[in-house]
Design a protein around this motif. Structure first.
Motif, PDB file in Angstrom:
ATOM      1  N   GLY A  24      40.613  34.113  25.400  1.00 50.93           N
ATOM      2  CA  GLY A  24      40.394  34.708  26.724  1.00 50.93           C
ATOM      3  C   GLY A  24      39.467  33.846  27.565  1.00 50.93           C
ATOM      4  N   GLY A  29      34.414  33.964  28.360  1.00 51.47           N
ATOM      5  CA  GLY A  29      35.097  32.898  27.629  1.00 51.47           C
ATOM      6  C   GLY A  29      34.669  31.518  28.112  1.00 51.47           C
ATOM      7  N   GLY A  54      40.777  35.809  34.761  1.00 51.67           N
ATOM      8  CA  GLY A  54      40.676  37.199  34.326  1.00 51.67           C
ATOM      9  C   GLY A  54      40.117  38.115  35.404  1.00 51.67           C
ATOM     10  N   MET A  58      38.429  38.275  39.997  1.00 47.94           N
ATOM     11  CA  MET A  58      38.751  39.280  41.027  1.00 47.94           C
ATOM     12  C   MET A  58      37.497  40.027  41.471  1.00 47.94           C
ATOM     13  SD  MET A  58      41.719  41.078  38.769  1.00 47.94           S
ATOM     14  CE  MET A  58      41.608  42.590  39.703  1.00 47.94           C
ATOM     15  N   GLY A  61      31.398  39.162  41.822  1.00 51.05           N
ATOM     16  CA  GLY A  61      30.641  37.978  41.427  1.00 51.05           C
ATOM     17  C   GLY A  61      29.149  38.186  41.267  1.00 51.05           C
ATOM     18  N   GLU A 133      27.885  43.480  46.117  1.00 52.91           N
ATOM     19  CA  GLU A 133      28.308  42.331  46.917  1.00 52.91           C
ATOM     20  C   GLU A 133      28.115  42.546  48.413  1.00 52.91           C
ATOM     21  OE1 GLU A 133      30.742  43.809  44.702  1.00 52.91           O
ATOM     22  OE2 GLU A 133      32.635  43.861  45.782  1.00 52.91           O
ATOM     23  N   GLN A 169      33.611  38.901  48.411  1.00 55.72           N
ATOM     24  CA  GLN A 169      33.830  38.985  46.970  1.00 55.72           C
ATOM     25  C   GLN A 169      33.622  37.601  46.395  1.00 55.72           C
ATOM     26  OE1 GLN A 169      36.814  41.653  45.328  1.00 55.72           O
ATOM     27  NE2 GLN A 169      34.908  42.688  45.631  1.00 55.72           N
ATOM     28  N   THR A 226      36.926  37.001  23.716  1.00 45.08           N
ATOM     29  CA  THR A 226      36.370  37.265  25.062  1.00 45.08           C
ATOM     30  C   THR A 226      37.517  37.760  25.947  1.00 45.08           C
ATOM     31  OG1 THR A 226      36.681  34.898  25.498  1.00 45.08           O
ATOM     32  CG2 THR A 226      34.435  35.624  25.009  1.00 45.08           C
ATOM     33  N   VAL A 251      39.490  49.077  37.522  1.00 44.38           N
ATOM     34  CA  VAL A 251      38.936  47.770  37.874  1.00 44.38           C
ATOM     35  C   VAL A 251      39.194  46.783  36.739  1.00 44.38           C
ATOM     36  CG1 VAL A 251      36.759  46.611  38.355  1.00 44.38           C
ATOM     37  CG2 VAL A 251      37.203  48.837  39.345  1.00 44.38           C
ATOM     38  N   GLY A 252      40.236  45.981  36.897  1.00 46.50           N
ATOM     39  CA  GLY A 252      40.492  45.001  35.848  1.00 46.50           C
ATOM     40  C   GLY A 252      41.822  44.307  36.021  1.00 46.50           C
ATOM     41  N   GLY A 440      31.269  39.532  26.273  1.00 44.57           N
ATOM     42  CA  GLY A 440      31.908  40.090  27.470  1.00 44.57           C
ATOM     43  C   GLY A 440      32.355  41.518  27.227  1.00 44.57           C
ATOM     44  N   ARG A 441      33.306  41.974  28.039  1.00 44.35           N
ATOM     45  CA  ARG A 441      33.635  43.395  28.037  1.00 44.35           C
ATOM     46  C   ARG A 441      34.472  43.862  26.863  1.00 44.35           C
ATOM     47  NH1 ARG A 441      30.037  43.371  30.147  1.00 44.35           N
ATOM     48  NH2 ARG A 441      29.625  44.132  28.076  1.00 44.35           N
ATOM     49  N   SER A 453      25.154  46.994  39.218  1.00 43.85           N
ATOM     50  CA  SER A 453      26.094  45.917  39.536  1.00 43.85           C
ATOM     51  C   SER A 453      25.549  44.575  39.052  1.00 43.85           C
ATOM     52  CB  SER A 453      26.342  45.876  41.040  1.00 43.85           C
ATOM     53  OG  SER A 453      27.366  44.964  41.315  1.00 43.85           O
ATOM     54  N   LEU A 457      29.014  40.699  34.394  1.00 43.81           N
ATOM     55  CA  LEU A 457      29.112  39.236  34.445  1.00 43.81           C
ATOM     56  C   LEU A 457      27.845  38.609  33.867  1.00 43.81           C
ATOM     57  CD1 LEU A 457      30.681  38.886  37.995  1.00 43.81           C
ATOM     58  CD2 LEU A 457      31.809  38.379  35.815  1.00 43.81           C
ATOM     59  N   GLY A 458      26.711  39.288  34.088  1.00 40.94           N
ATOM     60  CA  GLY A 458      25.448  38.763  33.578  1.00 40.94           C
ATOM     61  C   GLY A 458      25.431  38.737  32.066  1.00 40.94           C
TER      62      GLY A 458
HETATM   63  C1  LIG Z   1      36.913  44.292  42.273  1.00 41.78           C
HETATM   64  C2  LIG Z   1      35.941  44.060  41.144  1.00 41.78           C
HETATM   65  C3  LIG Z   1      34.609  43.843  41.423  1.00 41.78           C
HETATM   66  C4  LIG Z   1      33.702  43.628  40.380  1.00 41.78           C
HETATM   67  N1  LIG Z   1      32.439  43.258  40.688  1.00 41.78           N
HETATM   68  C5  LIG Z   1      31.589  42.920  39.705  1.00 41.78           C
HETATM   69  C6  LIG Z   1      30.334  42.349  40.020  1.00 41.78           C
HETATM   70  O1  LIG Z   1      30.030  42.091  41.181  1.00 41.78           O
HETATM   71  N2  LIG Z   1      29.488  42.060  38.989  1.00 41.78           N
HETATM   72  C7  LIG Z   1      29.823  42.297  37.687  1.00 41.78           C
HETATM   73  O2  LIG Z   1      29.006  42.025  36.803  1.00 41.78           O
HETATM   74  N3  LIG Z   1      31.027  42.816  37.371  1.00 41.78           N
HETATM   75  C8  LIG Z   1      31.921  43.093  38.334  1.00 41.78           C
HETATM   76  N4  LIG Z   1      33.158  43.565  38.006  1.00 41.78           N
HETATM   77  C9  LIG Z   1      33.484  43.739  36.584  1.00 41.78           C
HETATM   78  C10 LIG Z   1      33.633  42.366  35.946  1.00 41.78           C
HETATM   79  O3  LIG Z   1      34.451  41.563  36.766  1.00 41.78           O
HETATM   80  C11 LIG Z   1      34.230  42.416  34.540  1.00 41.78           C
HETATM   81  O4  LIG Z   1      33.644  43.437  33.783  1.00 41.78           O
HETATM   82  C12 LIG Z   1      34.017  41.049  33.881  1.00 41.78           C
HETATM   83  O5  LIG Z   1      34.651  40.073  34.682  1.00 41.78           O
HETATM   84  C13 LIG Z   1      34.552  40.974  32.471  1.00 41.78           C
HETATM   85  O6  LIG Z   1      34.463  39.617  32.066  1.00 41.78           O
HETATM   86  P1  LIG Z   1      35.140  39.143  30.697  1.00 41.78           P
HETATM   87  O7  LIG Z   1      34.954  37.670  30.631  1.00 41.78           O
HETATM   88  O8  LIG Z   1      34.654  39.977  29.580  1.00 41.78           O
HETATM   89  O9  LIG Z   1      36.680  39.501  30.881  1.00 41.78           O
HETATM   90  P2  LIG Z   1      37.826  38.895  31.912  1.00 41.78           P
HETATM   91  O10 LIG Z   1      37.184  38.229  33.027  1.00 41.78           O
HETATM   92  O11 LIG Z   1      38.745  39.990  32.148  1.00 41.78           O
HETATM   93  O12 LIG Z   1      38.481  37.789  30.996  1.00 41.78           O
HETATM   94  C14 LIG Z   1      39.264  38.143  29.882  1.00 41.78           C
HETATM   95  C15 LIG Z   1      40.387  37.111  29.757  1.00 41.78           C
HETATM   96  O13 LIG Z   1      41.028  37.275  28.496  1.00 41.78           O
HETATM   97  C16 LIG Z   1      42.423  37.160  28.655  1.00 41.78           C
HETATM   98  N5  LIG Z   1      43.041  37.878  27.530  1.00 41.78           N
HETATM   99  C17 LIG Z   1      43.054  39.206  27.304  1.00 41.78           C
HETATM  100  N6  LIG Z   1      43.666  39.484  26.139  1.00 41.78           N
HETATM  101  C18 LIG Z   1      44.049  38.286  25.618  1.00 41.78           C
HETATM  102  C19 LIG Z   1      44.734  37.911  24.422  1.00 41.78           C
HETATM  103  N7  LIG Z   1      45.136  38.830  23.521  1.00 41.78           N
HETATM  104  N8  LIG Z   1      44.987  36.592  24.188  1.00 41.78           N
HETATM  105  C20 LIG Z   1      44.575  35.645  25.092  1.00 41.78           C
HETATM  106  N9  LIG Z   1      43.931  35.948  26.245  1.00 41.78           N
HETATM  107  C21 LIG Z   1      43.659  37.258  26.496  1.00 41.78           C
HETATM  108  C22 LIG Z   1      42.678  37.791  30.012  1.00 41.78           C
HETATM  109  O14 LIG Z   1      43.933  37.358  30.553  1.00 41.78           O
HETATM  110  C23 LIG Z   1      41.471  37.293  30.810  1.00 41.78           C
HETATM  111  O15 LIG Z   1      41.731  36.074  31.445  1.00 41.78           O
HETATM  112  C24 LIG Z   1      34.110  43.722  39.024  1.00 41.78           C
HETATM  113  C25 LIG Z   1      35.460  43.927  38.743  1.00 41.78           C
HETATM  114  C26 LIG Z   1      36.379  44.048  39.790  1.00 41.78           C
HETATM  115  C27 LIG Z   1      37.848  44.134  39.480  1.00 41.78           C
END
Ligand SMILES: Cc1cc2nc3c(=O)[nH]c(=O)nc-3n(C[C@H](O)[C@H](O)[C@H](O)COP(=O)(O)OP(=O)(O)OC[C@H]3O[C@@H](n4cnc5c(N)ncnc54)[C@H](O)[C@@H]3O)c2cc1C
Length: 474
Positions: A24, A29, A54, A58, A61, A133, A169, A226, A251-252, A440-441, A453, A457-458
Motif C-alpha cells: 500500500g 506506505g 490512496g 484525496m 493534508g 484545512e 485540500q 499500510t 471518507v476513503g 497508518g489506518r 484533524s 496523516l500525522g
Molecule cells: C476528504 C478527506 C479529507 C481528509 N483530511 C485529512 C486531514 O486533513 N488530515 C488527516 O490526518 N487525515 C485526513 N483524512 C484521512 C486520511 O486521509 C486517511 O486516514 C489517511 O490518508 C490514511 O493513510 P494510509 O496511508 O493509512 O492509507 P491510504 O492513504 O488510504 O493508503 C493505502 C494504500 O493502500 C492501497 N491498498 C489497499 N489495500 C491493498 C492491497 N491489498 N494490496 C495493495 N495495496 C493496497 C490503497 O490502494 C492505497 O493506495 C482525510 C480523508 C479524506 C478523504
C-alpha cells in the motif's frame, strides 16, 4: 471476514523478492518505504491502484504536529511537548496508547523537519477562523478542541494543524512530495499489485506475500502493511460500528476495504478499538455558528458547541443516533458549510419544536436555561467558551438539519491491527508476529476516539517511519 494465508511449503517459486515488502502506497506506505530504503534495505512497494496516493492524496493534508515545531515558532506560537501530550492523552478517546502518544509528542518537531526535508512545503502563515484545512495555502491552523472545555483547562492550547502549501485540500501536495521522494529513493514501486495473502513459514512468521496473478514475493526481513482503513467494507462496519453505515460521506479511497487488517488477522494479529472512528459534522463552520445550540431528539443539548466538529459528529452519531439539530436565532443566523438544509423555522421556540417533532416543552426549557446563563455569557452546563455564549431570543428561530439523513457526516475508521510503537504487529496476547509490521489506518494509532484533524496523516507517517526502520533491521 478474515483474509487469506498461504503456507511457505505451498509456494513453488518466488516471482520477486526484497528485504522489505510494503503493501500500500499512501502516506504511511511512503514513509515506510523512505525510511526502510534509507537504511540500505532493498525495498519493494506493492500498490493495488494504478499509482500511489490512496486516501492520503484525496485528503485535506493536515498533519497534527506540535511541541514547538519550526512552523509554530515562525507563526509566533509557543508550544511544548508536555502541553501536546496532555491534550492528546485527554482528547484521543478512552485510554489511548500512552507509549505511542509520548513518542509522537517527543518526536513531533523532528517529524516536521523530516517532512520538510522530503520536499513537503509549508507556508509560515497562520490562518485563523477554521478547524482543519484552510481555504488558503496558509500553513498553520487550529485542528482540534484545544481551546474548548475541558481541554483548555488541562493543557495550554496551541494550533497544531500543519498544512502543506496548497489551497483548500492539501493532501495532493503532501502526496506529490512524498511520492516524488519515494521515486528518487532506491525503493521500487510495483503498481496494479493487490496483495491477497501473506505467506507464513512453519514457525508462524511472515516471510512473503501473494500479489495479483498469484505472484509469490519473498520478504527477507519483513512485510509492512499500510493498506488504509475499512470504511468501504460494510461487513466489517456491521460487525464493529454499524452506525457508520448511516454516514453520507465515507471518507476513503476504494482501497479502504480493510484488506490489510484481514490479512493480518489471518496470521493471528490482534486488533484494537475496531469501533473507533473519525466522524466530522462541520456544522459550526463558520465559527459564528458555535453560538447556536446543538440539540438531540429530546430537545436537549449534549455537547459544548465550540468543540472540534469531529467531536460534535462523534457525539451526535454514536450517542444520539445521528438525530440532532443546530438551533439558531435570527441574530446569529448564517449559512454553515454543511449542512445547508434548514429543517424548520418558527416564530417561537414552541413553534420550532413542533415543526421538528420534539417532545412538548423540551426545546423551550433547554433554551430558557441556556438563555438564563447566557445573559452573563456563561454556560455552566457544558462550559462553552464565553465568546460563543449569547442568548438566543431573536425570532425567527431556525434549526439546521444535523441528522444523518439530512446532513453530511464524514467518517473514516480508526481501529485496526494491534502494533507496538515500532510498528511490530502483535497477536491478541501482545506477542510479536515475526516478520509482520504495519502503520497508518490499518492499525490503531494515536486516536481511539476523540479525533483531531491531522492525527491520521500525522501518526501514519510518524509510525510508518518507525515501522520502516524496524522492518529493515528485522
Ligand atoms: C476528504 C478527506 C479529507 C481528509 N483530511 C485529512 C486531514 O486533513 N488530515 C488527516 O490526518 N487525515 C485526513 N483524512 C484521512 C486520511 O486521509 C486517511 O486516514 C489517511 O490518508 C490514511 O493513510 P494510509 O496511508 O493509512 O492509507 P491510504 O492513504 O488510504 O493508503 C493505502 C494504500 O493502500 C492501497 N491498498 C489497499 N489495500 C491493498 C492491497 N491489498 N494490496 C495493495 N495495496 C493496497 C490503497 O490502494 C492505497 O493506495 C482525510 C480523508 C479524506 C478523504
Amino acid at each position: 471476514m478474515s483474509g487469506e494465508v498461504r503456507e511457505l511449503r505451498e509456494v513453488a517459486t518466488w516471482s520477486d523478492s526484497a528485504d522489505v515488502v510494503v503493501v500500500g502506497l499512501g502516506a504511511a506506505g511512503a514513509a515506510v518505504a523512505l525510511e526502510a530504503s534509507g537504511t540500505g534495505a532493498e525495498t519493494l512497494v506493492l500498490e493495488r491502484a494504478a499509482a500511489g496516493g490512496g486516501t492520503s492524496a484525496m485528503s485535506g493534508g493536515v498533519l497534527y504536529l506540535g511541541g514547538g515545531t519550526a512552523l509554530q515558532k515562525a507563526c509566533g506560537f509557543e508550544d511544548s511537548c508536555e502541553a501536546m501530550y496532555a491534550y492528546l492523552m485527554a482528547s484521543c478517546g478512552d485510554s489511548p496508547d500512552e507509549a505511542k502518544v509520548r513518542l509522537y509528542c517527543e518526536g513531533s518537531c523532528e517529524h516536521y523537519a523530516w517532512l520538510v526535508a522530503q520536499g513537503v512545503p509549508f507556508k509560515p502563515v497562520f490562518y485563523d477562523g477554521c478547524s482543519g484545512e484552510p481555504p488558503t495555502d496558509d500553513g498553520l491552523v487550529w485542528s482540534g478542541s484545544e481551546r474548548a472545555h475541558p481541554f483548555c483547562e488541562l493543557a495550554r492550547p496551541a494550533p497544531r494543524g500543519h498544512v502543506p502549501q496548497l489551497e483548500h485540500q492539501a493532501g495532493p501536495m503532501l502526496m506529490r512530495a512524498l511520492l516524488a521522494a519515494v521515486a528518487a529513493s532506491s525503493a521500487r514501486v510495483a503498481a496494479g499489485q493487490r496483495c491477497t495473502a501473506l505467506v507464513r513459514d512453519d514457525s508462524g512468521g511472515v516471510v512473503g506475500v501473494i500479489a495479483s496473478g498469484e505472484r509469490a514475493i519473498r520478504a527477507r526481513r519483513g512485510v509492512v502493511l499500510t493498506t488504509g482503513g475499512f470504511i468501504h467494507n460494510d461487513a466489517m462496519l456491521a460487525a464493529h460500528q454499524p452506525l457508520l453505515t448511516r454516514c453520507k460521506f465515507r471518507v476513503g479511497a476504494e482501497g479502504d476495504d480493510g484488506s490489510g487488517i484481514r490479512l493480518g488477522m489471518a496470521v493471528g494479529a490482534g486488533t484494537v478499538r475496531m469501533n473507533a472512528a473519525s466522524i466530522s459534522l462541520p456544522v459550526t463552520q463558520p465559527w459564528g455558528l458555535r453560538r447556536g445550540i446543538l440539540v438531540n431528539s429530546q430537545g436537549q443539548r449534549f455537547v459544548n458547541e465550540d468543540a472540534y466538529y469531529g467531536c460534535l459528529g462523534e457525539r451526535a452519531l454514536l450517542s444520539h443516533g445521528g438525530r440532532a439539530w443546530l438551533v439558531v436565532d435570527d441574530a446569529i443566523f448564517e449559512q454553515p458549510e454543511y449542512p445547508r438544509n434548514v429543517a424548520a423555522v418558527g416564530e417561537s421556540p414552541t413553534e420550532l419544536a413542533r415543526e421538528l417533532g420534539l417532545p412538548p416543552g423540551s426545546l423551550e426549557s433547554t433554551l430558557a436555561l441556556y438563555n438564563l446563563h447566557a445573559a452573563r455569557a456563561e454556560d455552566p452546563v457544558f462550559r462553552k467558551a464565553r465568546e460563543y455564549v449569547v442568548a438566543l431570543e431573536t425570532p425567527p428561530f431556525g434549526a439546521f438539519d444535523c441528522t444523518t439523513e439530512g446532513s453530511l457526516y464524514a467518517a473514516f475508521t480508526l481501529g485496526g491491527l494491534r502494533t507496538d510503537p515500532d510498528g511490530q504487529v502483535l497477536d491478541p496476547e501482545g506477542r510479536p508476529i515475526s516478520g509482520l509490521f504495519a502503520a497508518g489506518r490499518c492499525t490503531s494509532g494515536l486516536s481511539v476516539g476523540g479525533y483531531s484533524s491531522g492525527i491520521s496523516l500525522g501518526d501514519g507517517t510518524f509510525f510508518g517511519r518507525r515501522a520502516g526502520r524496524s522492518a529493515a533491521r528485522a
